[in-house]
Design an enzyme around this catalytic site. Structure first.
Site, short mmCIF file in Angstrom:
data_model
loop_
_atom_site.label_atom_id
_atom_site.label_comp_id
_atom_site.label_asym_id
_atom_site.label_seq_id
_atom_site.Cartn_x
_atom_site.Cartn_y
_atom_site.Cartn_z
N CYS A 199 16.71 14.26 -11.90
CA CYS A 199 17.78 14.52 -10.93
C CYS A 199 17.59 13.82 -9.60
O CYS A 199 18.48 13.83 -8.75
CB CYS A 199 17.94 16.03 -10.71
SG CYS A 199 16.58 16.81 -9.78
N GLY A 258 -11.90 -13.16 -0.43
CA GLY A 258 -11.74 -13.58 -1.81
C GLY A 258 -10.48 -14.40 -2.00
O GLY A 258 -9.61 -14.48 -1.13
N CYS A 284 11.71 13.67 -8.78
CA CYS A 284 12.08 14.06 -10.14
C CYS A 284 12.79 12.88 -10.81
O CYS A 284 13.77 12.34 -10.27
CB CYS A 284 13.00 15.27 -10.12
SG CYS A 284 13.62 15.73 -11.77
N ASN A 309 0.83 -1.20 0.00
CA ASN A 309 0.00 0.00 0.00
C ASN A 309 0.86 1.25 0.00
O ASN A 309 1.97 1.26 0.55
CB ASN A 309 -0.92 0.01 1.21
CG ASN A 309 -1.84 -1.19 1.25
OD1 ASN A 309 -2.12 -1.80 0.21
ND2 ASN A 309 -2.31 -1.56 2.43
N GLY A 351 -4.90 -9.05 3.61
CA GLY A 351 -5.58 -8.11 2.73
C GLY A 351 -4.97 -7.99 1.35
O GLY A 351 -5.02 -6.90 0.76
N CYS A 393 15.67 21.20 -11.73
CA CYS A 393 16.26 20.94 -13.05
C CYS A 393 15.27 21.02 -14.20
O CYS A 393 15.66 20.90 -15.36
CB CYS A 393 16.96 19.58 -13.06
SG CYS A 393 15.83 18.17 -13.10
N HIS A 422 5.83 -0.42 -2.60
CA HIS A 422 5.41 0.31 -3.80
C HIS A 422 5.47 1.82 -3.63
O HIS A 422 4.90 2.56 -4.43
CB HIS A 422 4.00 -0.12 -4.20
CG HIS A 422 3.93 -1.54 -4.65
ND1 HIS A 422 2.74 -2.26 -4.68
CD2 HIS A 422 4.90 -2.40 -5.06
CE1 HIS A 422 3.00 -3.49 -5.10
NE2 HIS A 422 4.29 -3.60 -5.33
#
Length: 294
Positions: free
Chosen positions: A139, A258, A136, A111, A230, A193, A128
């Protein structure tokens, strides 16, 4: 739902919870979490039962097409504040409490909502990334999402207000709001930049940073059992840890509403909500306070 109310649900979950308790009690438990853990905080998941079909933007679309990039930032400009306003739920708090007690040795989360961090988890890998950081691509300069919001608001006066009340807008798990008209939105570039800014989130089609992959394997290897909470494990970046744990001879437990891609290799499988199940674990795994003398 309050913690007390959650504890009252133990009777219906008792057989499954007892099996899970028997598996993890006295063992260092690593936990891998997914979007299903945050649904009780008001953040929708991608693949749970009843979830709306979603088509998340890919890394290639974001970096290769200015129109896709503008569309993303316009929707994120509306949706990110909803993510910031969410709060940890009983599942997040239970895992933090179990870590403080030594029952959970570390958490790897898929998450990006920062709720584990805000609940108090310490040994944590946000596999993640995190919605509240922006990086950026040229840079590497990193800024907070809040500071970027000041710039985007100045570049797009009245845009967010024109979308209506945030509570009436559909928000995705990555803070992307469903906003249709985005052609007029002005995107901000890196202040240092002039390079392309991107949320510090791993998009579909993008590679998880190697240091996070390695650290996640360390958390799994350092534990005696892996608990998945989960997650349907549809994405390989999460599934590989479940498979690695089993190959290493560690038991695998899964709590998810599920089916998951690791059901066939799980030692214990609970088709249940994470908040109530993790909360029900607490009295069985936390140390019993000593009785007062006399």
């Amino acid at each position: 739902m309050t913690s007390t109310a959650l504890l009252d649900t133990r009777a219906a979950l008792a057989p499954d919870v007892a099996e899970l308790v028997a598996l993890v009690r006295g063992r260092r438990t690593a936990v891998l979490t997914g979007a299903g853990l945050s649904t009780d905080s008001g953040i929708p998941d991608y693949r749970g039962p009843g979830s709306a079909p979603r088509n998340p933007m890919t890394y290639q679309q974001f970096t290769g097409d200015p129109a896709f990039r503008r569309h993303y930032w316009a929707r994120n400009h509306v949706g990110w504040r909803h993510m910031a306003a969410t709060r940890p739920n009983d599942g997040h708090r239970a895992l933090a409490a179990l870590e403080r007690a030594g029952a959970v040795s570390g958490v790897v989360t898929q998450n990006v909502d920062t709720l584990h961090r805000r609940a108090g988890s310490q040994n944590l890998v946000d596999l993640h990334g995190s919605y509240d950081r922006v990086r950026c691509l040229a840079c590497g300069y990193t800024v907070s999402r809040e500071s970027l919001d000041v710039r985007l608001t100045a570049l797009n006066p009245g845009f967010r207000e024109a979308q209506g009340v945030v509570d009436d807008i559909e928000i995705a798990p990555d803070a992307d709001a469903v906003v249709e008209s985005t052609a007029s939105f002005v995107v901000a570039d890196c202040e240092r930049c002039g390079g392309m800014l991107k949320p510090d989130i791993v998009y579909f089609g993008e590679t998880v940073p190697r240091e996070k992959v390695a650290r996640s394997y360390e958390i799994v290897d350092d534990a005696d059992v892996l608990l998945v909470a989960g997650s349907s494990l549809t994405v390989h970046s999460g599934l590989r840890y479940a498979r690695h744990a089993v190959r290493s001879g560690k038991p695998l437990a899964i709590i998810n509403r599920g089916a998951t891609r690791a059901d066939d290799i799980a030692t214990v499988r609970l088709d249940a909500g994470t908040s109530e199940t993790l909360t029900a674990l607490l009295p069985h795994l936390l140390p019993t306070p000593p009785r007062p003398a006399g």
